[in-house]
Structure formats: structure tokens, C-alpha cells
Write a protein that holds these residues in place. Structure first.
Motif, PDB file in Angstrom:
ATOM      1  N   VAL A   1       0.829  -1.209   0.000  1.00  0.00           N
ATOM      2  CA  VAL A   1       0.000   0.000   0.000  1.00  0.00           C
ATOM      3  C   VAL A   1       0.862   1.258   0.000  1.00  0.00           C
ATOM      4  O   VAL A   1       0.686   2.164  -0.838  1.00  0.00           O
ATOM      5  N   LEU A   2       1.813   1.328   0.924  1.00  0.00           N
ATOM      6  CA  LEU A   2       2.646   2.530   1.014  1.00  0.00           C
ATOM      7  C   LEU A   2       3.549   2.680  -0.208  1.00  0.00           C
ATOM      8  O   LEU A   2       3.800   3.798  -0.666  1.00  0.00           O
ATOM      9  N   GLY A   3       4.035   1.542  -0.735  1.00  0.00           N
ATOM     10  CA  GLY A   3       4.869   1.612  -1.933  1.00  0.00           C
ATOM     11  C   GLY A   3       4.094   2.102  -3.136  1.00  0.00           C
ATOM     12  O   GLY A   3       4.599   2.908  -3.931  1.00  0.00           O
ATOM     13  N   PHE A   4       2.854   1.626  -3.306  1.00  0.00           N
ATOM     14  CA  PHE A   4       2.043   2.084  -4.434  1.00  0.00           C
ATOM     15  C   PHE A   4       1.746   3.571  -4.330  1.00  0.00           C
ATOM     16  O   PHE A   4       1.838   4.299  -5.328  1.00  0.00           O
ATOM     17  N   VAL A   5       1.384   4.026  -3.143  1.00  0.00           N
ATOM     18  CA  VAL A   5       1.083   5.454  -2.976  1.00  0.00           C
ATOM     19  C   VAL A   5       2.324   6.298  -3.251  1.00  0.00           C
ATOM     20  O   VAL A   5       2.248   7.354  -3.898  1.00  0.00           O
ATOM     21  N   MET A   6       3.488   5.837  -2.767  1.00  0.00           N
ATOM     22  CA  MET A   6       4.723   6.578  -3.014  1.00  0.00           C
ATOM     23  C   MET A   6       5.035   6.665  -4.499  1.00  0.00           C
ATOM     24  O   MET A   6       5.403   7.725  -5.022  1.00  0.00           O
ATOM     25  N   ILE A   7       4.870   5.546  -5.215  1.00  0.00           N
ATOM     26  CA  ILE A   7       5.153   5.534  -6.657  1.00  0.00           C
ATOM     27  C   ILE A   7       4.122   6.368  -7.416  1.00  0.00           C
ATOM     28  O   ILE A   7       4.464   7.134  -8.320  1.00  0.00           O
TER      29      ILE A   7
END
Length: 314
Positions: free
Chosen positions: A238-244
Motif C-alpha cells: 500500500v505505502l509503496g504504491f502510494v509513493m510511486i
């Protein structure tokens, strides 16, 4: 001489009063408690908590409702936005589509999907090596991962632009391609640190028992370690997708043509376009919000479980 007869022990029948008390205990509803100490009894503290929850909900929900309202409002203006749309229309989305918002949206989906898969693969392999093995220089590698989290994007923007224009050794020019954005996002220090700390808590007895059965390294990672790391993978996903998805500077420096932009860069272009109004920009913002909401809704259980596991660790 015959043995004395043993009479069976008789349990006294429950009295009427005892039966009523048990029924009363079963009928009494359990007290509703929360982390805030919420009680089901109305009072001053109960009303205060209701007020605080309403304020928090208003603070977080008001911007979202305003964006939705402005996206569906004809001739929306930044000075006249409201929580409910007036003169509802889909014209803002049509104009945003004419400005190429869906092409930018597709670029973002391709980049986010490829970068997230690469990021999770790199993070899992690096975390497994750092958490389950001991080797020389391990502390230095962990320190380097932490240092990458402390560098702002603006510091590495110019060096990264030079590297993407001419990749060392291979001499490739990655500008104007999706790989120019995917590869720099393929490793994220936060995901590596998160999975490393989570894998360290896996009991060594499980790994030792699997090795006795002849399990190799990759099978150990795939069938033993990863199933136990699902909450941490949910948080990293979740956090990786939002960051990307929220990347702005990297797609800007890695592009050669406006057709290479992502949806975040497209929103800034729409905002500076004098021929479109605020409603078109808000319509583009609604389109950009959809993937993040879908990813969160799909992985919210893993996200909450992973955060709770991290909070109770130790």
C-alpha cells in the motif's frame, strides 16, 4: 466380607435464583470498549468523544467531498466550492479526457504496476538476506538503506537525470521510456527496513525444521517466510504504491516529450492551462485518486494487521 457400596455423587439441581442469574448474565450485552475508552453510557465524556470524532471526520472528509463536488459542478470556481455539487455535469471529465488525462493515467498505471512489482521483489530478497543470514558488512548495508530514506529528491535530481540519459557500463538512454521511472523506484529503503524487521521475528525453529526436510533457500523464502510476512507485505504494498503513484519530480526529469508524463504531472499542466477551469482540474484529481483508493480497499486488512503487529512488537 463384602466391600461397601459406593453411592454416586449427586450434583444438586440449580435453584431458580441461580438459573435467573445465569440467564441475566447471558442477556446482558458486553460493554462496548474502544482504544479511546468509549462507553455505551451517554454522558459528558460520551458527547465530547462524539464531537471529537465529528471534527476529525470533517477535517479528513471535507477536502475529499469538495473535490468530488467540484468535479461534477459546471463552471466550478475555487472561491465557490461546496460539499454538494450544483448544476451537475460530466463535462469536466470530457474536457479532461480531451486534454489527454486518460493517456497520462495509463502511463501512471504501467509505471506504478511495474515499479511496485520490482520494488517488492527487491525488498523481499534484500530483507531475507539481511534478516535470516549473517555476513560481513551487514550493518553498513543497513545504514546505507537508512541513508537513502534521508535524501530528498531534489538533491539527487540532477545526478539521476545524467545517469538516466547515459546509463554507466551499458550506455543506454532511458529517458522517454517507462524504465527510466521504474528502475529508480525499484528499491525503496523503507520497504527493505520494514520487511527486514518483520522477518527477524520469525522463529528460527521453523526454519531449522524446514531445512531438516531438505528445503532450499528459494523454497524456504517462498513457502515458509513469505506466508508469515503477509501483513508486512500488505503495508509495503500500500505505502509503496502510494509513493510511486505520487511521484512528480522523477517522471518530469525522465521524460523527453509531454506524452511521457504521468497523471500527477498532467494535473500541474491542467492547473496552468488558461483554457480550462477548476472543475477540469478537480475531475483530473478524482481520476488520479481512484487507483489509490482501490489499492487501499483491497489491502486494508493487511495494512491494519501489519501496523498492529508492528505496534505490539517486543
Amino acid at each position: 466380607m463384602s466391600a461397601p457400596a459406593i453411592e454416586p455423587v449427586r450434583t444438586p439441581a440449580p435453584s431458580a435464583a441461580t438459573g435467573k442469574a445465569a440467564a441475566s448474565r447471558r442477556a446482558t450485552p458486553a460493554r462496548f470498549d474502544t482504544a479511546l475508552g468509549w462507553s455505551d453510557r451517554p454522558g459528558v465524556s460520551w458527547a465530547l468523544r462524539i464531537l471529537l470524532c465529528a471534527i476529525a471526520l470533517g477535517v479528513f472528509a471535507a477536502p475529499f467531498l469538495t473535490i468530488l463536488s467540484g468535479a461534477f459542478t459546471a463552471h466550478a470556481s475555487g472561491s465557490s466550492l461546496s460539499f454538494l455539487p450544483h448544476d451537475s455535469t460530466l463535462q469536466n471529465f470530457e474536457v479532461a479526457g480531451e486534454r489527454g488525462i486518460w493517456d497520462y493515467f495509463t502511463n501512471s498505471l504501467v509505471i506504478a504496476g511495474g515499479a511496485l512489482l520490482l520494488q517488492l521483489a527487491v525488498s523481499v530478497l534484500a530483507a531475507y538476506a539481511l534478516a535470516r543470514h549473517r555476513f560481513r558488512g551487514q550493518a553498513l548495508i543497513l545504514t546505507l538503506f537508512m541513508l537513502t530514506m534521508m535524501l530528498p529528491e531534489e538533491v539527487i535530481a540532477i545526478p539521476l537525470s545524467l545517469v538516466l540519459g547515459h546509463v554507466p557500463v551499458v550506455g543506454l538512454d532511458l529517458k522517454g521510456t517507462a524504465w527510466g521511472v521504474i528502475l529508480p523506484l525499484g528499491a525503496w529503503g523503507f520497504s527493505v527496513m520494514l520487511l527486514t524487521e518483520f522477518m527477524k521475528d520469525i522463529p528460527t525453529e521453523i526454519e531449522e525444521a524446514a531445512r531438516l526436510d531438505g528445503v532450499g533457500e528459494f523454497r524456504m523464502l517462498w513457502q515458509v517466510v513469505l506466508p508469515l510476512c503477509k501483513p508486512a507485505l500488505g503495508v509495503a504494498g500500500v505505502l509503496g504504491f502510494v509513493m510511486i503513484w505520487d511521484q512528480y519530480l522523477l517522471p518530469l526529469i525522465a521524460s523527453k516529450d509531454p506524452t511521457d508524463y504521468t497523471v500527477t504531472v498532467a494535473l500541474s499542466i491542467l492547473r496552468t492551462d488558461p483554457e480550462v477551469g477548476s472543475g477540469v482540474v478537480l475531475a483530473g484529481a478524482v481520476i488520479a485518486l481512484i487507483p489509490s483508493l482501490i489499492v487501499y480497499l483491497l489491502l486494508q486488512r493487511s495494512l491494519v494487521t501489519g501496523i498492529a503487529a508492528g505496534a505490539t512488537k517486543g
